[in-house]
Scaffold this motif. Structure first.
Motif, PDB file in Angstrom:
ATOM      1  N   ASN A 111     -92.825  65.396 -17.974  1.00  0.00           N
ATOM      2  CA  ASN A 111     -92.391  65.557 -16.989  1.00  0.00           C
ATOM      3  C   ASN A 111     -90.988  66.057 -17.038  1.00  0.00           C
ATOM      4  OD1 ASN A 111     -91.359  63.082 -17.861  1.00  0.00           O
ATOM      5  ND2 ASN A 111     -92.290  61.712 -16.530  1.00  0.00           N
ATOM      6  N   THR A 142     -88.737  64.872 -19.089  1.00  0.00           N
ATOM      7  CA  THR A 142     -87.707  63.555 -19.750  1.00  0.00           C
ATOM      8  C   THR A 142     -87.462  63.495 -21.031  1.00  0.00           C
ATOM      9  OG1 THR A 142     -89.372  62.009 -19.369  1.00  0.00           O
ATOM     10  CG2 THR A 142     -87.984  62.214 -17.374  1.00  0.00           C
ATOM     11  N   LEU A 155     -85.417  54.930 -17.427  1.00  0.00           N
ATOM     12  CA  LEU A 155     -85.796  55.451 -15.966  1.00  0.00           C
ATOM     13  C   LEU A 155     -87.308  55.317 -16.000  1.00  0.00           C
ATOM     14  CD1 LEU A 155     -84.753  57.277 -13.691  1.00  0.00           C
ATOM     15  CD2 LEU A 155     -85.138  59.282 -15.181  1.00  0.00           C
TER      16      LEU A 155
HETATM   17  C1  LIG Z   1     -92.092  60.599 -17.103  1.00  0.00           C
HETATM   18  O1  LIG Z   1     -93.402  60.308 -17.953  1.00  0.00           O
HETATM   19  C2  LIG Z   1     -93.389  59.040 -18.504  1.00  0.00           C
HETATM   20  C3  LIG Z   1     -94.722  58.855 -19.394  1.00  0.00           C
HETATM   21  O2  LIG Z   1     -95.302  60.248 -19.684  1.00  0.00           O
HETATM   22  C4  LIG Z   1     -93.212  57.944 -17.749  1.00  0.00           C
HETATM   23  O3  LIG Z   1     -93.288  56.752 -18.507  1.00  0.00           O
HETATM   24  C5  LIG Z   1     -91.839  58.057 -16.849  1.00  0.00           C
HETATM   25  O4  LIG Z   1     -91.785  57.076 -16.079  1.00  0.00           O
HETATM   26  C6  LIG Z   1     -91.675  59.575 -16.261  1.00  0.00           C
HETATM   27  N1  LIG Z   1     -90.530  59.541 -15.914  1.00  0.00           N
HETATM   28  C7  LIG Z   1     -90.316  59.960 -14.497  1.00  0.00           C
HETATM   29  C8  LIG Z   1     -88.754  60.053 -14.188  1.00  0.00           C
HETATM   30  O5  LIG Z   1     -91.041  60.205 -13.688  1.00  0.00           O
END
Ligand SMILES: *[C@@H]1O[C@H](CO)[C@@H](O)[C@H](O)[C@H]1NC(C)=O
Ligand SMILES: *[C@@H]1O[C@H](CO)[C@@H](O)[C@H](O)[C@H]1NC(C)=O
Ligand SMILES: *[C@@H]1O[C@H](CO)[C@@H](O)[C@H](O)[C@H]1NC(C)=O
Length: 309
Positions: A215, A217, A308
């Motif tokens: 995603n 991050t 986050l």
């Molecule tokens: C991005 O992905 C991770 C798991 O792969 C998740 O824990 C995290 O909350 C996500 N971050 C956002 C901002 O959606």
């Protein structure tokens, strides 16, 4: 050496007597002293790269000057950065400073972290040098976080009172990787100020085998944390920016550079060199560059566990 030996005591005195309520302060005097001792060692290690840093900065400036010349049209005169040389301890020292209470883990990987925050655009050219080799440090994740134009940090209530994480705001947070030349360009806004601190941008440099998520991050702490620091600005530029809207609506009393003990500790190497991005007014943006010398073999501990979600 005598000056170095006194520095922790001076910092401690300033901390105890002048800034009892500074938010970004360490928990105990022992920690502060230990941290200062560390800073001294790292400064000595970083200083030996001075000639390489000078060369690195000169190359970046020349490149930018050429780029700007090419962009010049009609009556518009692009600013050419002026500084081309550095002295031993002006640009090289980039000591570790305090993480502070507003870090949030696992932010987005991106070059522009502004989202919808209003304020003066600030384009930062961050060069990273590895003190082990005195060479540019590629593929390091340079992450920044800062307060908005009126001194609030995304995700937190405050900064007045005890900082409390309340939501998932991501503005003015995030970062990107250095290129093969050890350089990364980040766009943010010129930060505002809040009670007890001069205006600053927090920075963290991650190396090693870091991980990212599908995603978009970054996974904080997945690699090695090679640097935790803060960037500062000359008061002349702070004055220009803070005279514009919406900075003028900030009602908290301003703390100046010379009263900010974290900046005093960080020294001149942590001050970004600024020029106008376009034209001759801050309203059209500010360009800043800074070189961060980090030890690629180090691994500091991130204090904050807020992430986050
Ligand atoms: C991005 O992905 C991770 C798991 O792969 C998740 O824990 C995290 O909350 C996500 N971050 C956002 C901002 O959606
Ligand atoms: C920087 O410091 C080193 C070691 O102290 C010294 O040899 C060198 O001449 C200095 N360079 C400049 C540009 O001042
Ligand atoms: C800064 O963020 C705070 C908290 O979200 C918000 O109330 C304030 O309006 C923001 N400042 C500006 C200039 O938008």
């Amino acid at each position: 050496m005598r000056i170095f030996a006194l520095a922790p005591l001076l910092a401690l005195a300033t901390f105890v007597f002048a800034h009892p309520e500074t938010e970004d302060h360490p928990a105990t005097a022992e920690e502060l002293i230990a941290r200062n001792t560390d800073i001294e060692a790292r400064n000595v290690a970083a200083r030996k790269c001075a000639p390489q840093v000078a060369e690195f900065e000169a190359q970046r400036l020349q490149k930018r000057a050429k780029l700007m010349k090419r962009q010049q049209t009609g009556t518009f005169t692009a600013p050419i950065p002026r500084t081309t040389s550095i002295t031993n301890n002006s640009c090289v020292l980039h000591p570790e400073t305090i993480e502070g209470p507003y870090y949030i883990r696992n932010e987005f990987i991106r070059s522009d972290v502004r989202e919808t925050q209003p304020g003066v655009a600030l384009v930062l050219d961050v060069g990273v040098i590895d003190s082990r080799t005195c060479r540019p440090y590629p593929n390091a994740f340079v992450e920044i976080w800062a307060a908005n134009a009126t001194g609030a940090y995304g995700g937190y209530v405050g900064p007045q009172g005890t900082p409390t994480r309340i939501k998932d705001d991501t503005w003015l947070r995030g970062g990107l990787f250095t290129n093969a030349q050890g350089i990364v360009e980040l766009t943010t806004i010129y930060p505002g100020y809040y009670t007890g601190r001069t205006t600053h941008i927090h920075a963290m440099v991650h190396g090693g085998n870091w991980q990212s998520r599908a995603n978009g991050t970054f996974v904080s702490g997945s690699g090695t944390v090679n640097h935790i620091g803060q960037f500062f600005f000359d008061e002349a530029w702070n004055d220009r920016v803070f005279a514009t809207h919406p900075y003028t609506t900030n009602r908290v009393p301003r703390t100046y550079n010379n009263r900010d003990f974290i900046m005093q500790q960080a020294g001149p190497g942590a001050v970004a060199k600024l020029s106008y991005l376009n034209g001759n007014s801050v309203t059209e943006g500010v360009f800043g560059y800074i070189t961060v010398v980090v030890n690629g073999g180090s691994n500091y501990r991130i204090q904050n566990n807020n992430a986050l979600r």
